[in-house]
Design an enzyme around this catalytic site. Structure first.
Site, mmCIF file in Angstrom:
data_model
loop_
_atom_site.group_PDB
_atom_site.id
_atom_site.type_symbol
_atom_site.label_atom_id
_atom_site.label_comp_id
_atom_site.label_asym_id
_atom_site.label_seq_id
_atom_site.Cartn_x
_atom_site.Cartn_y
_atom_site.Cartn_z
ATOM 1 N NE ARG A 74 -3.214 2.543 2.741
ATOM 2 C CZ ARG A 74 -3.174 3.328 3.807
ATOM 3 N NH1 ARG A 74 -2.594 2.930 4.925
ATOM 4 N NH2 ARG A 74 -3.723 4.523 3.792
ATOM 5 C CG HIS A 118 -0.980 8.821 3.614
ATOM 6 N ND1 HIS A 118 -1.093 7.486 3.924
ATOM 7 C CD2 HIS A 118 -0.520 9.402 4.751
ATOM 8 C CE1 HIS A 118 -0.723 7.266 5.170
ATOM 9 N NE2 HIS A 118 -0.367 8.424 5.694
ATOM 10 C CD GLU A 163 -4.410 7.653 9.964
ATOM 11 O OE1 GLU A 163 -3.952 8.734 10.370
ATOM 12 O OE2 GLU A 163 -3.945 6.552 10.284
ATOM 13 C CG ASN A 289 -4.935 3.310 9.002
ATOM 14 O OD1 ASN A 289 -5.057 2.340 8.255
ATOM 15 N ND2 ASN A 289 -4.484 4.476 8.587
ATOM 16 C CE1 TYR A 291 0.289 2.466 13.676
ATOM 17 C CE2 TYR A 291 -1.712 3.578 12.969
ATOM 18 C CZ TYR A 291 -0.453 3.057 12.691
ATOM 19 O OH TYR A 291 0.042 3.123 11.412
ATOM 20 C CD GLU A 348 -1.444 3.910 8.285
ATOM 21 O OE1 GLU A 348 -1.202 4.312 9.448
ATOM 22 O OE2 GLU A 348 -1.616 4.663 7.316
HETATM 23 O O1 IFM Z 1 2.808 7.533 10.133
HETATM 24 C C1 IFM Z 1 1.437 7.568 10.338
HETATM 25 C C2 IFM Z 1 0.693 7.388 9.033
HETATM 26 O O2 IFM Z 1 1.075 8.337 8.087
HETATM 27 C C3 IFM Z 1 -0.786 7.523 9.260
HETATM 28 N N1 IFM Z 1 -1.238 6.642 10.316
HETATM 29 C C4 IFM Z 1 -0.480 6.647 11.555
HETATM 30 C C5 IFM Z 1 0.999 6.470 11.280
HETATM 31 C C6 IFM Z 1 1.778 6.483 12.606
HETATM 32 O O3 IFM Z 1 1.569 7.676 13.278
#
Ligand code: IFM
Length: 443
Positions: A74, A118, A163, A289, A291, A348
């Site tokens: 990606r 992006h 995002e 995404n 985290y 992500e």
């Molecule tokens: O690096 C970023 C990415 O560009 C977008 N999502 C979160 C990642 C980590 O912060």
């Protein structure tokens, strides 16, 4: 712990974070070039001018991807490389770069997933209001049309936006991302226009790309109340509305959530909320995404009247983000249950740690490997629970420019020595290669 056959193991990057060559071959200035060259905006004064020099090293980077065994990659297109001023005459040389990259990928059987936006908006468009100008829907459509007509014969997987919440709120309310504005009303308009542009772009992709698979990537937060007190439970729900439901409801239901509209009304002035129905074009997939989780308690001030609480006895990455794989499982199951996307991808997931290149020439990043293993496990459990998860993109293929934190955060499964541009596959990358080869999670 075996994954379904054909599960798409991949890795992700973004143009401004890795390409460099910001003034080469006719590329126009983007808002991140302007922002990072503004004193005090990015840690250590870092910029994406050179980054990982992927613009020049893409061939060897694809060889590296093939060595790891990636099934999919990606990456994003830099809008100002294609249209230096955002609209008007295209820069064919810029498009040629992505053309060659796609061909290199296909030659080694890596499926390209293209993200159209992006975060590197042409500065020329920002000078005309950027995402705050309703004309941006038209501009983004023109750009989408150009790129998809050039690459659509070979690229079938398209992501309109990455995002949009972060673009709107970090860039236009908190001011810590480009373009660095601090106004909540602007942030809501920016988000609204992105959603309209997304809907318009989906129609263009369907027209231009035979057998297209088109979607959007949303960063979802996993919010949990810090206690069982009803005010904390409500605070977590408000955070969820502010961050998740605002976008999910728009994209899947064509309207914004009424509870959130009620308490953010003062910042929605002038927005035709009903127009968001255009954002609900049917999608082939949703990209998530993920985290971390955020523990939340009620507060007496702030837009959401909530504040984060640091969890005790938790592990954190160098971003200060808690390692919480269960949140991924919960979000996947919930999104599937409540919104029924046709398919899902984790577009992500990954972690930044303080990696060290040791004298043996390696990077022993057990913490990242553990992080990935636990999150793959959560994904696998979600698949068992019936979630149509089709693939997983680790963030990131290589260490890169982490926005306002510059080069201080290393997210890669490949280490980048920025002085020499040497790439070293970290232990986590070697392990990932084996996971892909066996299509199962390894100890
Ligand atoms: O690096 C970023 C990415 O560009 C977008 N999502 C979160 C990642 C980590 O912060």
């Amino acid at each position: 712990m075996t994954f379904p056959e054909g599960f798409l193991w991949g890795a992700a990057t973004a143009s401004y974070q890795i390409e460099g060559a910001v003034r080469e071959d006719g590329r126009g200035e983007c808002i991140w070039s302007r922002f990072s060259h503004t004193s005090g905006k990015v840690l250590n004064g870092d910029t994406g001018d050179v980054a990982c020099d992927h613009y020049h090293l893409y061939r060897s980077d694809v060889v590296l991807m093939a060595r790891i065994g990636l099934r999919a990659y990606r990456f994003s297109i830099a809008w100002p490389r294609v249209l230096p001023f955002g609209t008007g005459a295209p820069n064919e040389v810029g498009l040629d770069f992505y053309d060659r990259l796609v061909d290199e990928l296909l030659a080694v059987n890596i499926r390209p997933f293209v993200t159209l936006y992006h975060w590197d908006l042409p500065q020329a468009l920002q000078d005309r209001g950027g995402w705050d100008n309703p004309e941006v829907v038209q501009w983004f459509g023109e750009y989408t049309d150009r790129v998809s007509r050039r690459l659509g014969d070979r690229v079938k997987d398209w992501i309109t936006l990455n995002e949009p919440w972060v673009v709107a709120f970090l860039g236009n309310w908190l001011g810590i991302h480009a373009p660095g504005l601090c106004d909540l009303g602007t942030a809501y308009r920016v988000l609204h226009h992105q959603l309209l542009a997304h809907g318009a772009a989906i129609a263009i992709l369907r027209r231009n790309v035979q057998d297209v698979s088109a979607g959007i990537t949303i960063d979802l937060g996993y919010f949990e109340p810090a206690t069982e007190r009803s005010e904390d439970v409500q605070a977590a729900w408000r955070e969820d509305g502010f961050k998740n439901r605002w976008l999910l409801d728009a994209v899947f239901k064509g309207h914004y959530p009424t509870d959130v509209i009620n308490w953010v009304a003062e910042w929605l002035d002038g927005i035709d909320l009903d127009a968001v129905a255009q954002a609900a074009a049917p999608l082939d997939f949703l990209g998530i995404n993920y985290y971390t989780r955020t523990l939340v308690e009620a507060a007496s001030s702030g837009v959401t009247a909530a504040r984060p609480v640091k969890p005790a006895n938790a592990a954190f990455t160098t971003m200060g983000w808690e390692v919480y794989p269960e949140g991924l499982y919960q979000l996947l199951v919930r999104v599937h249950r409540e919104y029924q996307p046709r398919a899902l991808f984790v577009t992500e997931n990954g972690a930044a740690f303080a990696d060290v290149l040791t004298p043996d020439g390696k990077v022993h990043d057990e913490a990242r490997r553990d992080y990935l293993r636990q999150h793959f496990d959560a994904a696998e459990r979600a698949i068992q629970a019936g979630v149509p998860l089709r693939g997983y993109f680790v963030w990131s293929l290589m260490d890169n420019f982490e926005w306002s934190l510059g080069y201080t955060q290393r997210f890669g499964i490949v280490y980048v020595d920025y002085a020499t541009q040497q790439r070293i596959v970290k232990d986590s990358g070697q392990w990932y290669a084996e996971v892909i080869r066996q299509n199962q999670i390894l100890a």
